[in-house]
Design a protein around this motif. Structure first.
Motif: not given
Length: 120
Positions: A36-44, A48-50, A100-104
């Motif tokens: 599991m992970g958290w990413y974020r995207q700011a305007p412009g 990115e992975l947090v 939120c990101n989930a990988k399997l």
């Protein structure tokens, strides 16, 4: 179809705190095997992975972006099928939509995003 629902975003002043939640809404999902992970995207900017936490079967190891080390903490409650991101000492540059990101294996799933705005 595996789905995750985020919550907890909002407007906060610099120096404040927020806790984001990401809950699996799919019945029958074996949550413990997902990374599991958290990413974020700011305007412009690019997404990115947090922070990330590996599956329970991989030891639940965590890693963080340098920009949030010491301020953010990722954790998972496997009984609730939920991953959290505790954010403290927030800065204006933390303003972004958080996903939120989930990988399997080769499978990857994203939540719908929750907006965090840090401003006075």
């Amino acid at each position: 179809q595996v789905q995750f629902v985020e919550s907890g975003g909002g407007l906060v002043q610099p120096g404040g705190s927020l806790r984001l939640s990401c809950a699996a809404s799919t019945s029958g999902i074996i949550f413990v095997i997902y990374d599991m992970g958290w990413y974020r995207q700011a305007p412009g900017k690019q997404r990115e992975l947090v922070a990330a936490v590996t599956s329970v079967t991989s030891g639940g190891k965590t890693n963080y972006a340098d920009s949030v080390k010491g301020r953010f903490t990722i954790s998972r409650d496997n009984a609730k099928k939920t991953v959290y991101l505790q954010m403290s000492n927030l800065k204006p540059e933390d303003t972004a939509v958080y996903y939120c990101n989930a990988k399997l294996g080769a499978q990857e799933y994203w939540g719908q995003g929750t907006e965090v705005t840090v401003s006075s």
